[in-house]
Design a protein around this motif. Sequence first.
Motif, short mmCIF file in Angstrom:
data_model
loop_
_atom_site.label_atom_id
_atom_site.label_comp_id
_atom_site.label_asym_id
_atom_site.label_seq_id
_atom_site.Cartn_x
_atom_site.Cartn_y
_atom_site.Cartn_z
N LEU A 1 0.97 -1.26 0.09
CA LEU A 1 -0.14 -0.06 -0.18
C LEU A 1 0.93 1.18 0.16
O LEU A 1 0.25 2.20 -0.44
N LEU A 2 1.92 1.04 0.39
CA LEU A 2 2.93 2.20 0.75
C LEU A 2 4.07 2.40 -0.22
O LEU A 2 5.05 3.01 -0.24
N SER A 3 3.92 1.28 -1.33
CA SER A 3 5.10 1.23 -2.30
C SER A 3 5.20 2.13 -3.33
O SER A 3 6.25 2.33 -3.68
N ILE A 4 4.10 3.15 -3.74
CA ILE A 4 4.67 4.24 -4.42
C ILE A 4 4.87 5.49 -3.60
O ILE A 4 4.46 5.62 -2.42
N ASP A 5 5.74 6.09 -4.12
CA ASP A 5 6.27 7.25 -3.46
C ASP A 5 5.58 8.47 -3.27
O ASP A 5 5.55 8.84 -2.31
N ILE A 6 4.96 8.89 -4.47
CA ILE A 6 4.29 10.12 -4.35
C ILE A 6 2.68 10.03 -4.86
O ILE A 6 2.77 9.47 -5.92
N ILE A 7 1.90 10.24 -4.38
CA ILE A 7 0.42 10.41 -4.85
C ILE A 7 0.04 11.80 -5.13
O ILE A 7 0.22 12.63 -4.19
N ASN A 8 -0.49 11.98 -6.40
CA ASN A 8 -0.98 13.15 -6.65
C ASN A 8 -2.59 13.21 -6.50
O ASN A 8 -3.32 12.72 -7.24
N PHE A 9 -2.78 13.94 -5.40
CA PHE A 9 -4.22 14.08 -5.05
C PHE A 9 -4.90 15.28 -5.24
O PHE A 9 -5.07 16.12 -4.57
N ASP A 10 -5.28 15.30 -6.71
CA ASP A 10 -5.98 16.51 -7.13
C ASP A 10 -5.15 17.72 -7.17
O ASP A 10 -5.50 18.73 -6.53
N GLY A 11 -4.02 17.63 -7.44
CA GLY A 11 -2.90 18.71 -7.25
C GLY A 11 -2.18 18.90 -5.75
O GLY A 11 -1.41 19.51 -5.71
N ILE A 12 -2.70 18.03 -4.89
CA ILE A 12 -1.82 18.07 -3.41
C ILE A 12 -1.01 16.75 -3.67
O ILE A 12 -1.30 15.63 -3.91
N LEU A 13 0.20 17.03 -3.48
CA LEU A 13 1.38 16.00 -3.47
C LEU A 13 1.33 15.27 -2.13
O LEU A 13 1.91 16.23 -1.15
N ILE A 14 1.14 14.13 -1.96
CA ILE A 14 1.36 13.44 -0.80
C ILE A 14 2.80 12.37 -0.96
O ILE A 14 2.74 11.49 -1.61
#
Length: 225
Positions: free
Chosen positions: A122-135
């Motif tokens: 679940l945590l294997s992707i480094d960065i999530i782009n959540f509607d312009g918010i970078l997590i």
Amino acid sequence: MDLKILIVDDEENIREIIRLYLEKEGFLTFECKDGKEAMELLEKESFHCAVIDIMMPNLNGWVLCQEIKQFYEIPVLMVTAKSEIDDRIKGFKVGTDDYLTKPFHPIELVMRVKCILKRYYLLSIDIINFDGILIDANNYSVSSDTTSILLPVKQFQLLYVMAKFPGKIFSRSQLIELFWGVDYTGNERVIDTHIKRLRSNLSDFEHKIHLQTVHGLGYKLEKIQ
């Protein structure tokens, strides 16, 4: 896709028990009798998780765990008779993702492997782009063009997983199992406390992120249209 588990233990009967229970749950298993043999196999095969003993000939579990974490991106579960707290601390310092002491119940081992796999991938992707918010999982940050904050680890993990599955409802028990482990014995309301603090820390992003309580079910994260 078959999930491949590497089992490393110098006791044949222990390897067999672990293998039987993991294969019953649909995992594909490979066995090695010591760390040296495991490293040789890791050069030829890719795995999704390793279950390793500590006290083994040729290459012990401490060194094997360090080698796996240095060269292969897979989670590790240490299974060992060394139950002292110093040994457990050392295990986590060398990189193990979980620790189970002998004697153990095989069903608990299977549950721990499943929990590790869920948490890890679940945590294997480094960065999530959540509607312009970078997590960003590299530094536990949440940022936009104008704002950037750092979150405590548990708060970040809760946000990250829910952001990966927007609209999905996560129950308290699911979140507890993912981030506190299957043997957590505290109050599930600890989730409520972390969610409350997370909402407060995300106040600068409330125009984009809605962390919703679904009464009687749990929590979900939604994009604000």
